[in-house]
Design an enzyme around this catalytic site. Structure first.
Site: not given
Length: 460
Positions: A57, A59, A62, A122, A207, A210, A236, A239, A273, A324
């Site tokens: 995992h 991203h 970031q 994403y 994703h 949510r 996800h 989490e 998570h 992550d």
């Protein structure tokens, strides 16, 4: 690519073995493992070898945020306030900057012992939220970085449509993430048509519950059956306690329970998570065969909570590790944080080990590597016949600081000594991509990264 290598000691699927010849096919897979005296005169690796670690995992963008979110801007800082900073940062990254950031990250991940990365991607749209003329513009930046560095890639384009349960309209700050069904289908079709299995593996990622409605989840699973049958699916889930509370408020179900009711979760799935589970959810994930994707340093950094590792493993569950938010690129540090979280909550020592493998470091590395492989859908993560030839050399000073350490305890030292793990050569599919801790394109990758960061600094 080497036709074979001779390991003086290696952590294999049969435990630690000594003096083994490992024959490697032209396409980079292990053909045979023989305990012998190196009759083929393969190059000899004196230092202990462990399987390459899958990073399940990431991203990548970031990575360049490090240090920007460690300032309190709210009376009570949390994941949700951190997310606002992440949104702001994401709105400013150009395709060329994303490629430079990702290449730097992927190089550092290789040097940290990872040989595969699952990019949970994403960031799809232009800065104003409009679609790029080249639909796969930002995915292409990720794939180029993988090709440049030699870190093998499982690419997961993320479907992201809403701000919360019940199809709540997305925020303007999420505009670079949002796709329509038609646009997402177009992206997957392009990436599938361009896919070269030797270059990247392709999967799907709703994703979160949510961000994806029940109807959209069903549509995604139909798309998978039509275009990418049996591909990895990552999501996800659970989490944060707020997500669990919001799920209960929306449909009366906890997050993982709601997911299990919506989707045929099985061994191709990875639940990222899964921090906040009740007893039934622990059992349900383990029974499903899904892998839990743990990101211990990011989960610590964001104040997520502590995973129920003992209960999950006792139920027969599988886990892997990911970087992550990429505040750390060392697999050993993720594993250390995982073990220490369990020691703190259970007030015991040497928890994540087994009767068969009492050394915590070896047990953690092997279980995380095998679990991470499950989450990629690839035959990686172990030194075994048929597996891809991904190897990591751990430095071992017989006459130096590690004089009292046996080869079986080399991972214990590198994970728990308090020192940075000293990694030497790294091989992906039998090809050496890191030599004595260095990448052949290191200077060019570092120069491009610094330039990208300087440009970003002017925008922020």
């Amino acid at each position: 690519m080497a036709a074979g290598l001779f390991f003086k000691q290696a952590l294999t699927n049969k435990g630690w073995l000594y003096d083994i010849s490992v024959s490697i096919s032209e396409d980079g897979h292990i053909l045979a493992i023989d305990q012998d005296t190196n009759p083929n005169c393969y190059p000899v690796i004196e230092k202990p070898i462990v399987p390459g670690m899958p990073n399940l995992h990431s991203h990548s963008f970031q990575y360049a945020m490090a240090g920007l979110s460690e300032v309190r801007r709210n009376p009570v800082d949390s994941f949700w306030s951190w997310r606002e900073m992440m949104y702001y940062f994401a709105l400013n990254v150009s395709p060329s900057e994303l490629q430079a950031i990702t290449a730097k990250l992927y190089m550092e991940l290789l040097k940290g012992g990872y040989t595969e990365v699952v990019e949970f991607h994403y960031l799809h749209n232009d800065m104003d939220g409009s679609y790029y003329a080249q639909t796969e513009e930002l995915s292409a930046a990720i794939i180029t970085a993988s090709d440049q560095t030699g870190l093998s890639l499982t690419h997961l384009p993320v479907f992201y449509a809403h701000a919360n349960f019940g199809g709540v309209a997305p925020q303007d700050a999420q505009r670079r993430f949002i796709n329509s069904r038609d646009q997402y289908l177009k992206l997957i079709e392009i990436l599938k048509s361009n896919q070269n299995q030797a270059s990247y593996n392709l999967g799907l990622a709703p994703h979160s519950l949510r961000a994806v409605t029940e109807d959209e989840m069903a549509w995604l699973l139909d798309l998978r059956n039509d275009l990418l049958p049996d591909c990895p699916v990552h999501i996800h889930v659970a989490e944060q306690t707020k997500e669990v509370d919001d799920s209960i408020a929306y449909n009366g179900k906890r997050s993982v329970t709601a997911l299990m009711d919506q989707a045929p979760v099985d061994s191709a799935w990875c639940l990222i998570h899964s921090t906040h589970l009740d007893d039934d959810e622990v059992s349900a994930i383990a029974t499903s065969g899904a892998t839990v994707g743990l990101c211990p340093l990011t989960e610590s950094n964001l104040g997520d909570g502590i995973f129920r590792a003992i209960d999950f493993l006792n139920a027969g569950g599988h886990f892997g590790i990911g970087s992550d938010s990429n505040i750390c690129t060392q697999a050993t540090q993720e594993l250390r944080t995982l073990e220490y979280s369990q020691r703190l909550i259970h007030r015991q020592r040497n928890i994540l080990c087994s009767d068969e493998m009492p050394n915590v470091g070896s047990n953690l590395w092997q279980r995380a590597a095998i679990g991470g492989a499950r989450a990629t859908g690839r035959n990686i993560g172990q030194i075994a016949v048929g597996a891809r030839a991904d190897f990591v050399e751990m430095k071992f000073e017989r006459n130096g600081i590690m004089a009292a350490v046996s080869p079986q305890a080399v991972l214990d030292f590198h994970i728990f000594s308090g020192q940075k793990a000293d990694i030497g050569d790294v091989y992906v599919a039998g090809k050496k991509v890191i030599t004595s801790g260095k990448h052949p394109l290191e200077e060019a990758i570092n120069t491009a990264y610094v330039s990208a960061i300087q440009r970003l600094a002017h925008k922020l």
